[in-house]
Design an enzyme around this catalytic site. Sequence first.
Site, PDB file in Angstrom:
ATOM      1  N   LYS A 199      49.218  54.926  32.060  1.00  0.00           N
ATOM      2  CA  LYS A 199      47.931  54.438  31.574  1.00  0.00           C
ATOM      3  C   LYS A 199      47.623  52.757  31.458  1.00  0.00           C
ATOM      4  O   LYS A 199      48.398  52.193  31.599  1.00  0.00           O
ATOM      5  CB  LYS A 199      48.628  54.902  30.015  1.00  0.00           C
ATOM      6  N   VAL A 215      44.143  61.546  36.785  1.00  0.00           N
ATOM      7  CA  VAL A 215      43.891  62.560  35.816  1.00  0.00           C
ATOM      8  C   VAL A 215      42.521  62.265  33.984  1.00  0.00           C
ATOM      9  O   VAL A 215      42.633  63.177  33.823  1.00  0.00           O
ATOM     10  CB  VAL A 215      45.559  63.135  35.367  1.00  0.00           C
ATOM     11  N   GLY A 221      39.562  56.711  29.401  1.00  0.00           N
ATOM     12  CA  GLY A 221      38.862  57.002  28.705  1.00  0.00           C
ATOM     13  C   GLY A 221      38.124  55.275  29.119  1.00  0.00           C
ATOM     14  O   GLY A 221      37.914  55.103  29.023  1.00  0.00           O
ATOM     15  N   PHE A 258      39.402  52.897  26.760  1.00  0.00           N
ATOM     16  CA  PHE A 258      40.268  51.964  27.662  1.00  0.00           C
ATOM     17  C   PHE A 258      40.863  51.496  28.068  1.00  0.00           C
ATOM     18  O   PHE A 258      41.067  51.035  28.376  1.00  0.00           O
ATOM     19  CB  PHE A 258      41.147  51.041  26.226  1.00  0.00           C
ATOM     20  N   ALA A 259      41.269  52.777  28.848  1.00  0.00           N
ATOM     21  CA  ALA A 259      42.059  52.554  29.918  1.00  0.00           C
ATOM     22  C   ALA A 259      41.919  54.492  31.171  1.00  0.00           C
ATOM     23  O   ALA A 259      41.015  54.995  30.515  1.00  0.00           O
ATOM     24  CB  ALA A 259      43.813  52.713  28.993  1.00  0.00           C
ATOM     25  N   ASP A 278      42.216  56.706  15.122  1.00  0.00           N
ATOM     26  CA  ASP A 278      41.560  58.034  16.456  1.00  0.00           C
ATOM     27  C   ASP A 278      42.189  59.107  17.140  1.00  0.00           C
ATOM     28  O   ASP A 278      41.852  59.227  17.925  1.00  0.00           O
ATOM     29  CB  ASP A 278      41.465  56.123  17.113  1.00  0.00           C
TER      30      ASP A 278
END
Length: 661
Positions: free
Chosen positions: A327, A297, A300, A302-303, A431
């Site tokens: 994640k 779904v 990004g 990093f993951a 972030d």
Amino acid sequence: MRVCLSVRWYRTEHRPTDGPSTDGLTELPRVFPQLMMAQCRAFWTGIFVLLTAGDPGVVLSFSHLSFNLCKWCEASSPQCRDNVCFSNCSLSSFCTVTDEICIAIWRKTNDTMTVHTMCHNPTLPLEGVDPSLLLNFTSRECHMTPQPADYGVMMVCGCHGEHECNDKLMFDKGANGFSKLHSKDVIPVVVVSLVPPVLVAIVATAAFYFYRTRRPDKPDPPVRPGWPTKRTLKLCQACNLPCVGVGARGDGGGGVIGPGGREESNAKHPNSDIISTTTDWQGQRTEPLPIKLEVLVGKGRFAEVWRACLLHGETGGVNTYETVAVKVFPALEYASWRNECSIFSDPNMEHENVVRFLAAEERGLLGYTHRKYWLVLAYHSLGNLQDFLTANTLSWGELVAMAASIAKGLAHLHSDTALSGASKVPVAHRDLKSSNMVVKSRTECALCDFGLALRLDLSLTVDDFANSGQVGTARYMAPEVLESRVNLEDLEAFKQMDVYSMALVLWEMASRCTTIGEVKSYEPAFGSKVCEQPCVDSMRDLVLRDRGRPDIPTAWTQHQGMSVFCSTITECWDHDPEARLTAPCVVERFTDLQEEEQQQLEEEPRQESSGKEDERRETDSEEPDNDLFVSTAASSSSSSSLQSPQTDSPTDEVSAADSKP
């Protein structure tokens, strides 16, 4: 002299007796060759006797003449090729002393080369030459050795045992100073030269590989077997149907975590990894969770984020499941996974506006490059805030409630006190953006994605904060971050950066509120002023040089509540960090707006009911006039009925007639 004596002896012995003396000389030419041969034999016979029976010193004085023959020139111009020079000397001489050796002195001044050759006793000094150097010359070849000189270049060699051995001068390097390699020497030299750098490269590569896969600070749990086959079969069969969320610790919701990405139905199901261990929200290691990944779904930097199905157990013969968000971090992003685990491991982090953490897992072979790191979090079907704003608009009440929930979550992060009253370490998100917030409902959000978060621990030094680097998304970076002038000695500076980023998210939400009038399609902060993924340099020009901020049209401030909302936004993105509002202050403002909105909602039914009462009262005030009109009409009709018998009416007559018997 011996020849003269021999002639005299010959003349005496062979002088004729009967003739003049001069007649004997006439026979000399005839007998002279014989006489010379005899004398030569006698000479070499004497030499042989002396060599065999004479003085040994005499023997040595003659024997050195056979091998100490040297070139002897004051100066000559050598002929050089590669690393060998020939003296080009035309004079040769035997050394007069047995201990003397052949010496050659080579000089180079500018481009002129000269050679001086001689015989010399190495025990005696030689001008310009180191005495100890002369004693080392014992070879049969003349190998040049450097010798310090006042000017130019000077090299010396010495040898003995070979005739004119100082004629051929041998240099380790060429006469011009360059090394000459023979073809048979090239390969060993190249191999020896390349071996050290190759070994260094191999060692460095191996060290880097082991550092990335097995860091010293990385937990090293033993590999554990996978799920039991029977349990896994039930799980897979059940997960083929839609999962029913029952909630592991209360509500059945959850959160889509991390940077956006819309739902993909054709995603793969990577369930072949070997499960190693699981860490729950209390930091305790337990057995691996029975989870099946279903749909990707979000993805990004990093993951990846997957919607997954978590088996809780069997109750009354029916399996119960919970839909969760997983994640998945690759092995290279172990640092981000570990950072999120360290943030979530604090039980005081629990808050309704912070995504709910369930467990952390390491999956895959230990030390393997395809090893995965999982974070199991609550799942929310509405997705992240960015995707939600793209597809939906907000009413004024929804805007205020949702903005207040975001401010509450950030205030909880920045606070040093948990909901229970216990002390906790403040956390800076670093972030904060709309894609790092999940939508729990149309009036509530939760913060997520703590891969770059920083614990503001008082035990950390300024160097620790400085080493954390310039992180975040360029579009949402505060001016002081873009300019790299963050006050690292003040922990409040990290909180002020988050407030700036939150202000940009609030602007994005306000731009999708129906209260402002015409609602345009969703755009992130700064919209078309920058590209889709701006770099730090472009944002630095816009935010620092031009002092640019997202536009707030005048139409937005026509609404009284929206005017307060917009003023809060502008105070949160102030260029001066110390002038910005704090997260708790923003919570207070939005709470006041919510209370005003609630009061208005409560006053509307009262106004409606009071309006109805006024109408009823007006109706009641009008009713007596109508009754009077009716009574008047009734009285007039009654009077007319009383007067009606006096009028002659045929009808009455007929009736009366008919009524008679």
